[in-house]
Write an enzyme that holds these catalytic residues in place. Structure first.
Site, PDB file in Angstrom:
ATOM      1  N   GLY A  27     -17.753  -1.497  20.666  1.00 61.41           N
ATOM      2  CA  GLY A  27     -16.907  -0.523  21.354  1.00 61.41           C
ATOM      3  C   GLY A  27     -15.560  -0.359  20.671  1.00 61.41           C
ATOM      4  O   GLY A  27     -15.394  -0.699  19.502  1.00 61.41           O
ATOM      5  N   LEU A  74     -14.343   2.442  19.800  1.00 60.27           N
ATOM      6  CA  LEU A  74     -14.888   3.189  18.656  1.00 60.27           C
ATOM      7  C   LEU A  74     -13.818   4.009  17.943  1.00 60.27           C
ATOM      8  O   LEU A  74     -12.898   4.540  18.563  1.00 60.27           O
ATOM      9  CB  LEU A  74     -15.999   4.116  19.148  1.00 60.27           C
ATOM     10  CG  LEU A  74     -17.158   3.427  19.867  1.00 60.27           C
ATOM     11  CD1 LEU A  74     -18.245   4.442  20.219  1.00 60.27           C
ATOM     12  CD2 LEU A  74     -17.748   2.291  19.042  1.00 60.27           C
ATOM     13  N   HIS A  75     -13.985   4.116  16.622  1.00 56.25           N
ATOM     14  CA  HIS A  75     -13.119   4.953  15.801  1.00 56.25           C
ATOM     15  C   HIS A  75     -14.027   5.842  14.938  1.00 56.25           C
ATOM     16  O   HIS A  75     -15.266   5.744  15.036  1.00 56.25           O
ATOM     17  CB  HIS A  75     -12.172   4.092  14.952  1.00 56.25           C
ATOM     18  CG  HIS A  75     -12.888   2.990  14.218  1.00 56.25           C
ATOM     19  ND1 HIS A  75     -13.714   3.239  13.133  1.00 56.25           N
ATOM     20  CD2 HIS A  75     -12.932   1.653  14.411  1.00 56.25           C
ATOM     21  CE1 HIS A  75     -14.203   2.098  12.694  1.00 56.25           C
ATOM     22  NE2 HIS A  75     -13.752   1.119  13.459  1.00 56.25           N
ATOM     23  N   HIS A 121     -17.122   4.394  13.209  1.00 59.97           N
ATOM     24  CA  HIS A 121     -18.340   4.233  14.017  1.00 59.97           C
ATOM     25  C   HIS A 121     -19.049   5.581  14.173  1.00 59.97           C
ATOM     26  O   HIS A 121     -20.273   5.667  14.102  1.00 59.97           O
ATOM     27  CB  HIS A 121     -17.996   3.737  15.427  1.00 59.97           C
ATOM     28  CG  HIS A 121     -17.453   2.353  15.486  1.00 59.97           C
ATOM     29  ND1 HIS A 121     -16.162   2.067  15.857  1.00 59.97           N
ATOM     30  CD2 HIS A 121     -18.037   1.154  15.229  1.00 59.97           C
ATOM     31  CE1 HIS A 121     -15.974   0.766  15.845  1.00 59.97           C
ATOM     32  NE2 HIS A 121     -17.079   0.187  15.457  1.00 59.97           N
ATOM     33  N   GLY A 131     -21.464  -0.699   8.820  1.00 61.49           N
ATOM     34  CA  GLY A 131     -20.345  -0.260   7.981  1.00 61.49           C
ATOM     35  C   GLY A 131     -20.063  -1.270   6.874  1.00 61.49           C
ATOM     36  O   GLY A 131     -20.044  -2.478   7.117  1.00 61.49           O
TER      37      GLY A 131
END
Ligand code: PAF
Length: 283
Positions: free
Chosen positions: A31, A33-34, A37, A148
């Site tokens: 969570g 999130l940016h 993501h 990522g």
């Protein structure tokens, strides 16, 4: 966008998707999130008609209780961003759903990989990451999982766990997304004060500086200088290191192999990590 809180509800959806031969892309997250993501979700969507994101702040991967307590949580915002990105479903399990009372934590034989860099500074962290990703893969059973590259060592560890457990899931690693000043996007960036936020991109500058001088000088001297510069700017550096990109063994000099420069440093109690990969020269 569908929201599932239990493995059972998600499994019923999985059965329906499988019946229709619909492939599933999966993005595991904690969570807060940016855009990094969201880029994973968008990439997943290119390869799979159905994309699931999980949001679960995994207690077993925090070796520092304070870091766990301060981990940012913003579920409402996260759900809005995921919906806008075209995510099809979100898995929002409770701790008991992931770790039922009879759960026995397996030990993953990760070997050398978990003894260096993040593994050395965060004992037990990668065992916790493997536990949760293993459970999530059992539950979600995706065709593809996207991770990522900012967490370079985590990618290596998860690759190894997936191999050890023989999961058929394909792994796709997605490039790090950066702010305009070079700072790698990270959920922890939210905790930076204005002053810290201004200094934070210096860790990326240090990585670039090592990269740009790889050909010319003794790597250790370059690295020692960069660590000193960071410390003069208020960072506490855990490591800044050149390593073989395949097995993460440290390199004293670059001989044209695929390599990676990795850094972890604190600003106050906020720990930032980043890396730059160096493409090997054709032999
Ligand atoms: O990178 C993260 O956010 C976490 O380590 C992961 C992979 C979601 C496991 O909790």
């Amino acid at each position: 966008m569908k929201i599932f809180k239990t493995a059972e509800a998600l499994h019923n959806e999985w059965l329906k998707l499988r019946k229709r031969h619909i492939s599933i892309g999966f993005v595991p997250t904690m969570g807060a999130l940016h855009d990094g993501h969201i880029a994973l979700v968008q990439e997943a969507k290119l390869h799979n008609p159905f994309v699931i994101t999980s949001i679960f702040v995994n207690p077993t991967q925090f070796n520092n209780a304070q870091d766990f307590k301060l981990y940012p949580i913003s579920v409402e915002d996260d759900l809005n961003h995921l919906e806008d990105a075209g995510c099809d479903a979100v898995f929002l399990p409770s701790v008991d759903e992931i770790y039922p009372p009879d759960f026995k934590a397996p030990i993953y034989p990760l070997g050398y990989l978990e003894t260096v860099l993040e593994g050395a500074y965060r004992p037990g962290h990668f065992q916790g990451v493997c536990q949760v990703v293993d459970r999530l893969l059992q539950i979600v059973q995706p065709d593809e999982m996207l991770l990522g590259r900012k967490d370079f060592q985590q990618c290596k560890v998860i690759e190894k766990m997936v191999e050890l457990k023989n999961y058929p899931t394909r792994l796709t690693l997605v490039d790090t997304l950066r702010e305009t000043d070079g700072l790698a996007m990270s959920s922890r960036n939210r905790r930076l004060t204005t002053d810290q936020r201004q200094r934070a991109p210096l860790i990326y500058k240090a990585l670039l500086s090592v990269k740009n001088k790889l050909h010319t000088k003794d790597v250790n001297t370059i690295i020692i200088n960069e660590i000193r510069n960071l410390e003069e700017s208020g960072f506490k550096v855990d490591y800044l290191q050149l390593a073989n990109a395949f097995n993460l063994e440290p390199l004293q000099q670059w001989n044209g192999e695929n390599a990676v420069i990795l850094v972890a440093a604190y600003l106050d109690n906020i720990r930032l990590i980043d890396n730059i990969e160096i493409e090997g020269k054709p032999s």
